[in-house]
Design a protein around this motif. Structure first.
Motif, PDB file in Angstrom:
ATOM      1  N   SER A  70      16.077  -9.679 -87.590  1.00 45.51           N
ATOM      2  CA  SER A  70      16.076 -11.049 -87.083  1.00 45.51           C
ATOM      3  C   SER A  70      16.797 -11.139 -85.752  1.00 45.51           C
ATOM      4  O   SER A  70      16.391 -11.879 -84.849  1.00 45.51           O
ATOM      5  CB  SER A  70      16.725 -11.987 -88.102  1.00 45.51           C
ATOM      6  N   ARG A  71      17.852 -10.363 -85.626  1.00 49.99           N
ATOM      7  CA  ARG A  71      18.548 -10.376 -84.342  1.00 49.99           C
ATOM      8  C   ARG A  71      17.647  -9.824 -83.247  1.00 49.99           C
ATOM      9  O   ARG A  71      17.600 -10.357 -82.130  1.00 49.99           O
ATOM     10  CB  ARG A  71      19.821  -9.538 -84.427  1.00 49.99           C
ATOM     11  N   ALA A  72      16.946  -8.760 -83.583  1.00 50.78           N
ATOM     12  CA  ALA A  72      16.039  -8.183 -82.584  1.00 50.78           C
ATOM     13  C   ALA A  72      14.956  -9.176 -82.212  1.00 50.78           C
ATOM     14  O   ALA A  72      14.600  -9.324 -81.042  1.00 50.78           O
ATOM     15  CB  ALA A  72      15.426  -6.892 -83.123  1.00 50.78           C
ATOM     16  N   MET A  73      14.443  -9.853 -83.201  1.00 51.53           N
ATOM     17  CA  MET A  73      13.388 -10.808 -82.925  1.00 51.53           C
ATOM     18  C   MET A  73      13.910 -11.960 -82.080  1.00 51.53           C
ATOM     19  O   MET A  73      13.248 -12.418 -81.151  1.00 51.53           O
ATOM     20  CB  MET A  73      12.840 -11.340 -84.252  1.00 51.53           C
ATOM     21  N   LEU A  74      15.068 -12.427 -82.389  1.00 49.12           N
ATOM     22  CA  LEU A  74      15.618 -13.538 -81.618  1.00 49.12           C
ATOM     23  C   LEU A  74      15.886 -13.139 -80.179  1.00 49.12           C
ATOM     24  O   LEU A  74      15.613 -13.898 -79.248  1.00 49.12           O
ATOM     25  CB  LEU A  74      16.911 -14.038 -82.285  1.00 49.12           C
ATOM     26  N   SER A  75      16.416 -11.957 -80.000  1.00 49.64           N
ATOM     27  CA  SER A  75      16.658 -11.537 -78.622  1.00 49.64           C
ATOM     28  C   SER A  75      15.341 -11.339 -77.885  1.00 49.64           C
ATOM     29  O   SER A  75      15.243 -11.572 -76.682  1.00 49.64           O
ATOM     30  CB  SER A  75      17.489 -10.262 -78.593  1.00 49.64           C
ATOM     31  N   ARG A  76      14.349 -10.947 -78.636  1.00 48.97           N
ATOM     32  CA  ARG A  76      13.038 -10.801 -78.023  1.00 48.97           C
ATOM     33  C   ARG A  76      12.521 -12.157 -77.564  1.00 48.97           C
ATOM     34  O   ARG A  76      11.958 -12.288 -76.481  1.00 48.97           O
ATOM     35  CB  ARG A  76      12.067 -10.206 -79.036  1.00 48.97           C
ATOM     36  N   PHE A  77      12.708 -13.145 -78.366  1.00 48.34           N
ATOM     37  CA  PHE A  77      12.259 -14.474 -77.981  1.00 48.34           C
ATOM     38  C   PHE A  77      13.011 -14.959 -76.758  1.00 48.34           C
ATOM     39  O   PHE A  77      12.437 -15.575 -75.868  1.00 48.34           O
ATOM     40  CB  PHE A  77      12.464 -15.451 -79.135  1.00 48.34           C
ATOM     41  N   ARG A  78      14.289 -14.685 -76.756  1.00 49.79           N
ATOM     42  CA  ARG A  78      15.067 -15.160 -75.615  1.00 49.79           C
ATOM     43  C   ARG A  78      14.646 -14.459 -74.341  1.00 49.79           C
ATOM     44  O   ARG A  78      14.567 -15.072 -73.283  1.00 49.79           O
ATOM     45  CB  ARG A  78      16.551 -14.911 -75.871  1.00 49.79           C
ATOM     46  N   SER A  79      14.373 -13.188 -74.453  1.00 52.19           N
ATOM     47  CA  SER A  79      13.945 -12.488 -73.244  1.00 52.19           C
ATOM     48  C   SER A  79      12.578 -12.981 -72.814  1.00 52.19           C
ATOM     49  O   SER A  79      12.262 -13.048 -71.634  1.00 52.19           O
ATOM     50  CB  SER A  79      13.912 -10.978 -73.496  1.00 52.19           C
ATOM     51  N   ARG A  80      11.805 -13.352 -73.804  1.00 53.71           N
ATOM     52  CA  ARG A  80      10.481 -13.873 -73.448  1.00 53.71           C
ATOM     53  C   ARG A  80      10.605 -15.197 -72.732  1.00 53.71           C
ATOM     54  O   ARG A  80       9.877 -15.489 -71.796  1.00 53.71           O
ATOM     55  CB  ARG A  80       9.669 -14.091 -74.722  1.00 53.71           C
ATOM     56  N   ARG A  81      11.512 -15.959 -73.252  1.00 56.71           N
ATOM     57  CA  ARG A  81      11.667 -17.279 -72.658  1.00 56.71           C
ATOM     58  C   ARG A  81      12.064 -17.162 -71.200  1.00 56.71           C
ATOM     59  O   ARG A  81      11.627 -17.917 -70.350  1.00 56.71           O
ATOM     60  CB  ARG A  81      12.735 -18.060 -73.421  1.00 56.71           C
ATOM     61  N   SER A  82      12.914 -16.195 -70.949  1.00 58.52           N
ATOM     62  CA  SER A  82      13.367 -16.072 -69.573  1.00 58.52           C
ATOM     63  C   SER A  82      12.315 -15.410 -68.698  1.00 58.52           C
ATOM     64  O   SER A  82      12.336 -15.558 -67.487  1.00 58.52           O
ATOM     65  CB  SER A  82      14.663 -15.259 -69.530  1.00 58.52           C
TER      66      SER A  82
END
Lengths: 164, 517
Positions: A70-82
């Motif tokens: 879940s942490r990996a997925m969340l960081s992935r989303f954040r990087s995507r957002r940016s």
């Protein structure tokens, strides 16, 4: 697997309930922002992608940071957002490849299971940087969450179909 | 997750057993008596897990201790039954005798029990034919730990040790281990003196707060008591005594080897094994950390072998199932720390595989890691595809949702929690008021259309052939759409358009219906 203690608990605190709340909220938001008035396939496809991301995101947020995946997925989303919308989590994957290589090199003991292990790593978010033991742990939890997701989404779809 | 907790509990038990300081295994003494099970009970405390992680290397050394029989029994009950208690008492008494002679401050712990006979098995490990009871403080501690009774039989006479040792070994049927060589004993004693302090240090006694106890550094022998408490499970106030003993003993045992490095290595592997040991008795019991010299390993191997053989299947033979994480070098296997660590790792992985087997449907018949992993991979892939498929469905058939709908859905889902997927819920009449406008006749066909047509069309694509591994999925991964495959794209466009139009019931050009086959 749906009967884990987590879900048998008080509805307001179970993983399922958290996911339901978040996902429904996201769905409502998506529907509000992008009303299905134009049946163009592209719009539908975009909507589909948004819904899929919302589903995964809702699940990841429901799990919060308790799990590596879940942490990996969340960081992935954040990087995507940016990043740009078109760009996928390429940044993250490149970082993980090096780690993956190192880990795989050390896993000679597994022998023929390396292939499957690698496949599993690709499937489970954040799996590149995990050792086999943790990978199996994360896989179990990930499977549990995925089934929750599928179950909830199916219910929503059924509900929508029934409510015709 | 239940299983995780179970794992932890089991691991704790095992760890406790090890902690029981039965490193006396070095003597070939495997505390696999039922009495030792009590020690295991100490480790039922989940907090143990955390404390274990923080424990110093001595902890790991202790983990090598065998508390199998006691642990397993105690595991469920948190404390041995009355019968066990008696044995434990005896054991502790005997151990106390041994320990008493030493500098063990917890003289209080070591009461002069009369039960030296039964405890001989444990004590025998520590008490060698030699007379150096004073040195066997650690072993005594272990005995104390195991037994409820804080009082242990003070080691009065050395001659008694041998006798007890013999009895002890016989008790477990571990006759081979009776042969604690003098050298080993001497080693043990020496080590005990050295290690006692270290061991106790690591085991600051804090009843029910294993964490804290582990944190404490080396303290004096008076800390031994704390060690006892360390291992104690929450249920057992007395267990603390036992735990400390067991903890102390492993320390001694490890030191006996006089190779702290090796011990340290093995200790390191132990905590891993301890922490993660699964509940499976087979895996747990079979492991006994052998951190001592090879002679001891061999001796223990015999025990271990029998224990393993029995425990692997369904424990309860002469060596009762142990919940402690003991890793012991098996017969004919290498005894170096690397192999042991490797074995611990393998056991952990197999435990997790078993857990996954329960999680993934249809995996019961599959045997072997490779096939299991394949099944797991397929299952995860199918689940991910299902999510995509459902989200696509939602994208097409979910035009409107307002707050009421959301609330209704939530209510339905909470109500139907635990129900199997894909069940139709009773429609509330109020739902119709939410403005979901679907044309029933078209909604259903649309649903079927998506699955049938797209499936047919996608199946034509060789790229998607591999995706049809599982039966559950009706629609191939929608990712195929993003592959920019013109063929698929066109198919999808046609179907999607027609489906969307039908579903919405707003625009129903005749052409669409003709296209939709």
């Amino acid at each position: 697997m749906m009967n884990t203690p987590q879900q048998v608990k008080n509805p307001s605190t179970s993983l399922k309930s958290r996911f339901i709340t978040r996902f429904l909220g996201a769905l409502t938001k998506i529907n509000a922002e992008d009303p299905i008035s134009s049946p163009s396939p592209t719009r539908i496809f975009q909507r589909y992608r948004r819904i899929k991301v919302a589903s995964n995101k809702s699940m990841a947020y429901s799990v919060r940071s308790r799990r590596i995946w879940s942490r990996a997925m969340l960081s992935r989303f954040r990087s995507r957002r940016s990043a740009f919308s078109g760009r996928r989590s390429s940044v993250k994957t490149t970082n993980c490849t090096t780690i993956n290589v190192t880990i795989n090199e050390n896993k000679t003991a597994k022998g023929g299971l390396d292939m499957q292990t690698d496949e599993l790593r690709e499937l489970v978010p954040g799996g590149e940087a995990m050792d086999v033991c943790n990978l199996l742990d994360e896989t179990a939890h990930y499977i549990k969450c995925l089934t929750t997701q599928v179950q909830v989404m199916r219910k929503i779809v059924d509900f929508c179909h029934l409510s015709k | 997750m239940e299983k995780d907790q179970v794992f932890m509990g089991e691991g704790l038990n095992r760890a406790a057993a090890v902690q029981a300081g039965w490193n006396s295994c070095s003597f070939g003494m495997e505390m696999e008596t039922d009495e030792l099970n009590c020690v295991g009970s100490c480790f039922l405390n989940p907090k143990w897990h955390n404390s274990m992680d923080q424990s110093d290397p001595f902890e790991s050394a202790l983990s090598s201790m065998v508390c199998s029989p006691a642990a397993s029994n105690a595991g469920s009950t948190n404390f041995p039954a009355s019968g066990d208690n008696t044995m434990m008492t005896d054991l502790i008494g005997k151990l106390g005798n041994i320990c008493n002679t030493g500098d063990i401050s917890p003289q209080s712990l070591i009461k002069p029990p009369n039960n030296n006979n039964n405890c001989s098995s444990n004590t025998s490990c520590y008490t060698s034919p030699l007379d150096s009871p004073p040195k066997l403080n650690l072993s005594m501690m272990g005995g104390n730990q195991i037994l409820k009774h804080p009082s242990l039989v003070p080691v009065s006479a050395d001659p008694g040790f041998a006798e007890r040792a013999a009895r002890f070994s016989c008790f477990n049927g571990l006759n081979p281990q009776v042969g604690v060589t003098e050298a080993e004993f001497v080693q043990l004693t020496r080590v005990s003196t050295n290690q006692s302090i270290m061991v106790t240090g690591s085991q600051v006694h804090v009843p029910d707060s294993n964490k804290n106890t582990l944190q404490d550094g080396n303290s004096c022998s008076d800390k031994r008591n704390s060690r006892l408490s360390r291992c104690s499970s929450p249920e057992n106030g007395d267990s603390k005594d036992e735990s400390s003993i067991s903890e102390q003993i492993p320390g001694v045992g490890s030191s006996i080897k006089a190779q702290n490095d090796a011990n340290a290595r093995k200790r390191k592997s132990m905590p891993r094994g301890k922490a993660k040991e699964t509940p499976s008795p087979a895996a747990a019991e079979a492991k006994i950390a052998e951190e001592n010299n090879k002679s001891t390993a061999k001796r223990s191997k015999q025990q271990n072998d029998s224990a393993k053989a029995e425990n692997k299947e369904n424990p309860k033979p002469p060596e009762p199932p142990k919940d402690y994480i003991h890793v012991r070098a098996r017969r004919g296997q290498a005894t170096d720390s690397h192999s042991l660590a490797e074995r611990v790792r393998r056991e952990k992985i197999s435990e997790r595989m078993k857990f996954l087997q329960d999680l993934v449907p249809g995996c019961n018949k599959v045997t072997g890691k490779a096939l299991m992993l394949d099944e797991i991979i397929n299952y995860v892939q199918s689940l991910q595809r299902q999510v995509e498929f459902l989200s696509m469905k939602l994208a097409t058939v979910n035009p409107r949702m307002n707050a009421n709908t959301e609330a209704l859905l939530s209510k339905d889902m909470f109500r139907s929690r635990g129900s199997l997927p894909h069940s139709h819920y009773p429609m509330d009449s109020s739902a119709l008021a939410f403005g979901l406008r679907y044309q029933p006749q078209q909604g259903l066909p649309m649903n079927n259309g998506i699955s049938n047509d797209t499936q047919i069309k996608f199946s034509m694509n060789p790229a998607n052939a591999a995706l049809h591994k599982t039966q559950r999925l009706q629609l191939p991964p929608v990712d195929g759409i993003s592959d920019a495959n013109p063929q698929i794209g066109s198919f999808w466009d046609d179907d999607l358009q027609s489906i969307v139009q039908m579903g919405f019931g707003q625009n129903q050009p005749q052409s669409c219906q003709s296209k939709h086959s």
